[in-house]
Write a protein that holds these residues in place. Structure first.
Motif, short mmCIF file in Angstrom:
data_model
loop_
_atom_site.label_atom_id
_atom_site.label_comp_id
_atom_site.label_asym_id
_atom_site.label_seq_id
_atom_site.Cartn_x
_atom_site.Cartn_y
_atom_site.Cartn_z
N THR A 49 -4.03 12.30 8.19
CA THR A 49 -3.90 12.44 6.72
C THR A 49 -2.70 13.30 6.33
O THR A 49 -2.09 13.08 5.30
N VAL A 50 -2.34 14.30 7.15
CA VAL A 50 -1.34 15.31 6.77
C VAL A 50 0.07 14.80 6.99
O VAL A 50 0.45 14.45 8.11
N ILE A 51 0.85 14.73 5.91
CA ILE A 51 2.25 14.31 5.99
C ILE A 51 3.12 15.40 5.39
O ILE A 51 2.93 15.80 4.24
N LEU A 64 9.13 7.66 1.37
CA LEU A 64 7.70 7.88 1.59
C LEU A 64 6.86 7.51 0.37
O LEU A 64 5.83 6.82 0.50
N GLY A 65 7.26 7.97 -0.80
CA GLY A 65 6.45 7.76 -2.00
C GLY A 65 6.11 6.30 -2.26
O GLY A 65 4.94 5.93 -2.40
N PRO A 66 7.12 5.42 -2.34
CA PRO A 66 6.82 4.01 -2.58
C PRO A 66 6.00 3.37 -1.46
O PRO A 66 5.15 2.51 -1.74
N LEU A 73 -2.14 4.21 -0.36
CA LEU A 73 -2.51 5.22 0.62
C LEU A 73 -2.47 6.65 0.08
O LEU A 73 -2.95 7.56 0.75
N ARG A 74 -1.93 6.83 -1.12
CA ARG A 74 -1.84 8.20 -1.63
C ARG A 74 -3.21 8.89 -1.70
O ARG A 74 -3.31 10.08 -1.36
N SER A 102 9.55 11.34 -6.89
CA SER A 102 9.89 10.57 -5.70
C SER A 102 8.64 10.15 -4.93
O SER A 102 8.56 9.03 -4.42
N LEU A 103 7.68 11.07 -4.84
CA LEU A 103 6.46 10.81 -4.09
C LEU A 103 5.43 10.00 -4.88
O LEU A 103 4.37 9.65 -4.35
#
Length: 273
Positions: A49-51, A64-66, A73-74, A102-103
């Motif tokens: 889970t941790v990014i 990463l955001g898109p 998955l957010r 961005s995220l």
């Protein structure tokens, strides 16, 4: 996958996360970009889970955001980003708002003051954002052993929820002061550079895994190096970076099975000696 508790709240997170430095700094539309969608899919299906990311990792946040949004998955992601290379509250706030854009999110789980830059002002800002519900935890980071005395002082002064530091088989300075202090202060520890930017793999090229590997559930050198970091009780999560799905699968396996004991740790240290 094993989980460990964040001392300040008791919330548990998986012990293997992922970084984005380098691996997510890719050309949009490239083959590397397309592979990252599978890297994320594998990561979450494997229990991660941790990014961890940063606005100064080139275009990593924009990539990463898109990708998270496209696969919905957010909601599963535990996102950590940074206030990086900024001075003053307004500059820090502007950067943070850019990261959220961005995220493609309205909040992050962890906001860290990167490399102790403008620490007093930026951690105050991070705490203000925490009070507004835009940040869940605040932290301090560095990636060099030479900065660990400064990080120790800042940790004692500011008592963050997290610190992020480098630690590996070959670079073990954090054992001396930082790990004990983190445990005493109730600070979670995120580990970067567990592979020493890939240098450790060069040092074991052509070598077979130690004889104890099978009993420890270790089937690759990557798993051995990640399990080494996790064998420290102070460590909460390790964040290896990869842009390849098969390596993501391999990294995640380090979060399962028994921990390394003292003899196994010593064996790895001697092997790389």
């Amino acid at each position: 996958m094993e989980t460990r508790a964040i001392p300040s709240t008791g919330e548990k997170i998986p012990v293997i996360g992922m970084g984005t430095s380098g691996s997510f700094e890719v050309q949009p539309g490239s083959e590397e970009h397309r592979m990252l969608a599978e890297v994320l899919k594998v990561f979450f299906e494997g229990g991660g889970t941790v990014i961890d990311t940063a606005p100064t990792y080139s275009n990593a946040e924009d990539i990463l955001g898109p990708l998270l949004a496209e696969q919905n998955l957010r909601p599963k992601a535990w996102l950590a980003t940074k206030l990086s290379g900024v001075r003053g509250k307004e500059e820090g706030l502007s950067q943070f708002e850019g990261s959220l854009k961005s995220l493609k999110t309205d909040k992050v789980e962890l906001l860290q003051v990167h490399n102790l830059g403008d620490t007093d002002t930026q951690i105050a800002l991070a705490r203000e954002l925490k009070s507004q519900g835009k940040v869940k935890y605040v932290g301090l980071t560095h990636y060099l052993e030479s900065a660990q005395d400064r990080l120790l002082e800042a940790m004692r002064t500011h008592k963050p929820d997290f610190i992020q530091i480098n630690y590996s088989v070959g670079v073990r300075g954090a054992e001396e002061k930082l790990f004990p202090a983190a445990q005493d202060l109730g600070v979670a520890v995120m580990i970067n550079r567990a592979f020493e930017d890939g240098k450790l793999f060069g040092r074991v090229k052509g070598k077979e895994l130690p004889g104890w590997a099978k009993e420890a559930g270790v089937t690759s050198w990557a798993q051995a190096f990640l399990k080494f970091a996790l064998s420290q009780p102070a460590v909460t999560v390790v964040i290896p970076a990869t842009g390849k799905p098969n390596r993501q699968v391999d990294n995640l396996l380090a979060g399962k099975g028994p921990a390394l004991d003292d003899a196994q740790r010593k064996s790895l240290i001697e092997l790389l000696g």
